[in-house]
Design an enzyme around this catalytic site. Structure first.
Site, PDB file in Angstrom:
ATOM      1  N   LEU A 102       0.861  -1.176   0.000  1.00 58.21           N
ATOM      2  CA  LEU A 102       0.000   0.000   0.000  1.00 58.21           C
ATOM      3  C   LEU A 102       0.895   1.223   0.000  1.00 58.21           C
ATOM      4  O   LEU A 102       1.936   1.241   0.669  1.00 58.21           O
ATOM      5  CB  LEU A 102      -0.902   0.015   1.243  1.00 58.21           C
ATOM      6  CG  LEU A 102      -1.974  -1.071   1.350  1.00 58.21           C
ATOM      7  CD1 LEU A 102      -2.705  -0.954   2.688  1.00 58.21           C
ATOM      8  CD2 LEU A 102      -2.960  -0.999   0.199  1.00 58.21           C
ATOM      9  N   ASP A 103       0.497   2.269  -0.729  1.00 60.26           N
ATOM     10  CA  ASP A 103       1.266   3.512  -0.735  1.00 60.26           C
ATOM     11  C   ASP A 103       1.340   4.068   0.684  1.00 60.26           C
ATOM     12  O   ASP A 103       0.490   3.786   1.532  1.00 60.26           O
ATOM     13  CB  ASP A 103       0.606   4.544  -1.642  1.00 60.26           C
ATOM     14  CG  ASP A 103       0.548   4.091  -3.088  1.00 60.26           C
ATOM     15  OD1 ASP A 103       1.365   3.228  -3.477  1.00 60.26           O
ATOM     16  OD2 ASP A 103      -0.320   4.578  -3.835  1.00 60.26           O
ATOM     17  N   GLN A 104       2.312   4.943   0.924  1.00 58.31           N
ATOM     18  CA  GLN A 104       2.502   5.464   2.274  1.00 58.31           C
ATOM     19  C   GLN A 104       1.272   6.215   2.779  1.00 58.31           C
ATOM     20  O   GLN A 104       0.986   6.202   3.973  1.00 58.31           O
ATOM     21  CB  GLN A 104       3.763   6.344   2.333  1.00 58.31           C
ATOM     22  CG  GLN A 104       3.715   7.609   1.502  1.00 58.31           C
ATOM     23  CD  GLN A 104       3.049   8.775   2.220  1.00 58.31           C
ATOM     24  OE1 GLN A 104       2.888   8.752   3.445  1.00 58.31           O
ATOM     25  NE2 GLN A 104       2.668   9.796   1.466  1.00 58.31           N
TER      26      GLN A 104
END
Length: 242
Positions: A102-104
């Site tokens: 998952l993106d930050q």
């Protein structure tokens, strides 16, 4: 299994460190301290405590984590803290890996495991595991945008349009978007290609496994049999439901 080797397999350090830990009296089985590193134990169903913290023997680790914003799914993060900082050290030491990323700035359900076959099974493009995201959009979601997402939008650097597995409007600016791929920034790019902009992104389900409401941001828990069953059960497509 020799006690020292058992403790090592659970992520409590090198064999030498585990031997020293046992000999120090920090490890108990049942109610009794067991300070013999060479004791033979049956690991099946075994529970033990290390510094009064209970652990159950597990051949492999299977976890779910409610990922908060501001964490990178990497052991070598570049700009933010690592999601592995949210886990107890023994789980990090036994080398659990993120099952996908998952993106930050994306929150929600993240699976982790040290079982390579499990990781591959749940990330292989061939399996096309549906993943549902709750998307907060900058502008109201139009019917034409839903139609475009369902039919397929062409993203830059892609040769074929990508279609959402499902796209539903929860309210004026909240979209429930389910995809089967895992391409770079895919949800954000698809929403942009349909004519809107993602303000916030939260993954709440992988297949039929949903993020429990009781699991708060930054918290983790072991997967149980019901969770495995949910991952194994094929999802019914919204268009195919009775």
């Amino acid at each position: 299994m020799i006690f020292e080797r058992l403790l090592h397999s659970q992520g409590f350090g090198s064999r030498r460190q585990c031997r020293a830990l046992i000999e120090s009296g920090a490890v108990a089985v049942g109610e009794a301290v067991l300070d013999d590193p060479d004791a033979e134990l049956d690991p099946r169903g075994l529970s033990f405590t290390v510094d009064s913290v209970r652990w159950d023997y597990r051949e492999h680790a299977y976890l779910m984590l409610h990922k908060p914003a501001g964490f990178e799914c990497s052991r070598d993060p570049q700009h933010h803290a690592s999601v592995f900082a949210l886990l107890p050290r023994p789980l990090v030491e036994r080398n659990v890996q993120c099952v996908g990323r998952l993106d930050q700035d994306t929150t929600g359900l993240l699976l982790l495991s040290d079982d390579g076959a499990f990781v591959h099974q749940n990330t292989s493009p061939k399996r096309k595991v549906p993943k549902r995201y709750r998307v907060s959009t900058a502008r109201p979601i139009e019917d034409a945008q839903l139609d475009a997402l369902r039919a397929g939008v062409l993203l830059r650097d892609e040769s074929q349009p990508l279609a959402a597995w499902a796209a539903e409007r929860e309210n004026a600016t909240t979209l429930l978007l389910t995809i089967q791929e895992g391409k770079y920034h895919q949800v954000k790019r698809m929403v942009a290609a349909a004519g809107n902009h993602v303000e916030a992104l939260h993954r709440d389900a992988i297949g039929n496994l949903t993020l429990p409401a009781s699991l708060g941001p930054g918290q983790w828990q072991w997967l149980d049999e019901a969770d495995f069953a949910a991952l194994r059960t094929p999802m019914s497509h919204p268009d195919h439901r009775p």
